[in-house]
Design a protein around this motif. Sequence first.
Motif, PDB file in Angstrom:
ATOM      1  N   ILE A  99       1.233  40.996 -30.071  1.00 55.56           N
ATOM      2  CA  ILE A  99       1.520  41.322 -28.846  1.00 55.56           C
ATOM      3  C   ILE A  99       1.858  40.159 -27.866  1.00 55.56           C
ATOM      4  CG2 ILE A  99       0.389  42.149 -26.590  1.00 55.56           C
ATOM      5  CD1 ILE A  99      -1.229  44.135 -28.318  1.00 55.56           C
ATOM      6  N   LEU A 100       0.930  39.017 -28.157  1.00 55.25           N
ATOM      7  CA  LEU A 100       1.305  37.950 -27.324  1.00 55.25           C
ATOM      8  C   LEU A 100       2.860  37.131 -27.550  1.00 55.25           C
ATOM      9  CD1 LEU A 100       0.737  35.628 -25.333  1.00 55.25           C
ATOM     10  CD2 LEU A 100      -0.794  34.807 -26.782  1.00 55.25           C
ATOM     11  N   SER A 101       3.103  37.302 -28.797  1.00 58.71           N
ATOM     12  CA  SER A 101       4.361  37.130 -29.337  1.00 58.71           C
ATOM     13  C   SER A 101       5.523  37.309 -28.471  1.00 58.71           C
ATOM     14  CB  SER A 101       4.634  37.176 -30.806  1.00 58.71           C
ATOM     15  OG  SER A 101       5.155  38.454 -31.258  1.00 58.71           O
ATOM     16  N   PHE A 102       5.631  38.803 -28.161  1.00 58.11           N
ATOM     17  CA  PHE A 102       6.569  39.457 -27.467  1.00 58.11           C
ATOM     18  C   PHE A 102       6.317  39.436 -25.884  1.00 58.11           C
ATOM     19  CE2 PHE A 102       4.287  43.329 -28.513  1.00 58.11           C
ATOM     20  CZ  PHE A 102       4.553  43.834 -27.380  1.00 58.11           C
ATOM     21  N   TYR A 103       4.754  39.311 -25.712  1.00 58.40           N
ATOM     22  CA  TYR A 103       4.407  39.532 -24.371  1.00 58.40           C
ATOM     23  C   TYR A 103       4.787  38.217 -23.623  1.00 58.40           C
ATOM     24  CZ  TYR A 103       0.869  40.507 -20.658  1.00 58.40           C
ATOM     25  OH  TYR A 103      -0.002  40.755 -19.506  1.00 58.40           O
TER      26      TYR A 103
END
Length: 441
Positions: A99-103
């Motif tokens: 999630i953090l990778s695209f967030y």
Amino acid sequence: MASREHFTSKIGFILAAAGSAIGIGAIWKFPYMVGTNGGSVFILLFIICTLLLGLPILIAEFMIGRRGQAGAIQSFKKQAPNRPWFLVGWLGVITSGLILSFYSVVGGWILSYLMRALTFRLSGQSVDFSQLFQQVIENPIEVIIAQGAFMLMTLLIVQAGVKDGIEVASKWMMPLLFVFFVLLCIRSLTLEGAMEGVRFMFVPDWSYFNGETFLLALGQAFFSLSVGICIMITYASYLPKEENIVSSGVNVATMNIIISLLAGLVIFPAVFALGYSPAEGPGLIFMMIPAVFEQLPFGQILLIIFFILLLFATITSAISLLEVVVSNSIGERTHLRKKASWLFAAIIFIVGLPSALSFGVLSNITLFNKSIFDFMDYLTNSIAMPIGALLIAWFAGYHYQKQLAQQELQTAPLLFIVWYVIVRYIAPIAIIVILVRGIIS
């Protein structure tokens, strides 16, 4: 071995947990979901779903984390030794990282817009905001630099630790977020024609009262509370045993609802007052809000404030996602926190590069007819998060002995029975329906 860090106060924990829950789920996703699904009916169903279904799962995560006093993986290992429940922790860690990778890509977009607002490059009648958004997300150099800057801000907070990093940042950012929102609400509500936006939010159009709207509201409730990915298990592991996790859960859910409503009251009165459509979709924040503020007195100042608070909200969620990964990697070895923060932030940044480039140089690459960015969003929010929430409800409702759960929650017998029935029977059914809908959609 160093002892485990703890939040220094209950309010520090609540603000950190609320910051994780609020994020861009409340400020970016909630308004466009409301705008495209009939307004007031969606809001009503969202509030009901948050309190009756999302809150019990949130409390279950708090219970698992506070009792485990460790990262998610170790918490499950401690409470279910020699059982495969620790895989739920691994699912949460991997999902949080993805999630953090695209967030962080969206966080980069926000930084790009904030820099433009600060240098007054978002003003002027010649600016085409729809075209500008496309230019930003298609520019490979800009999106990568902005994504990297956002990840750097996130890791600098996480590397400082729970007390000196996460808690301090949350204690500053969350009150400022609230104050900024109130100021923007007052300005938006004083516009001529603003009451149309208020009616859109609070006068029901029952034609939207159907199963589809209910499922979307239920999905938003789970998404906006960050349940299912072990964030709340991780944060609750930093709580001392005497804290009342039920009241903390109620406070977090209430703050999430209030900020979501404030976001709506900033956006929809202005949108209606200036003759725009509320059903603009995901681009509402980046394409419409600058156009709305352009037409207001002191619009550039208000736009700067808006993107600052959007950045605050995004960072409070990002630090919780990175903390899940870091916490589970270091355990009690707090002396490794800085190295782990830099290492995993770098890995997540690299994993996010295809998402950052998926609207430009990698736009021709699709996975299941979705861009790389949209596929990552779908994989985590429609598949991994519901599976995680289902397994957490199962663990809390069936693995825990009833008497043990009641002892942990320390609440009135009737409230405990309501929580127990929801977690054991009702929430799993609702989550399965969300999961099936996500798979077949």
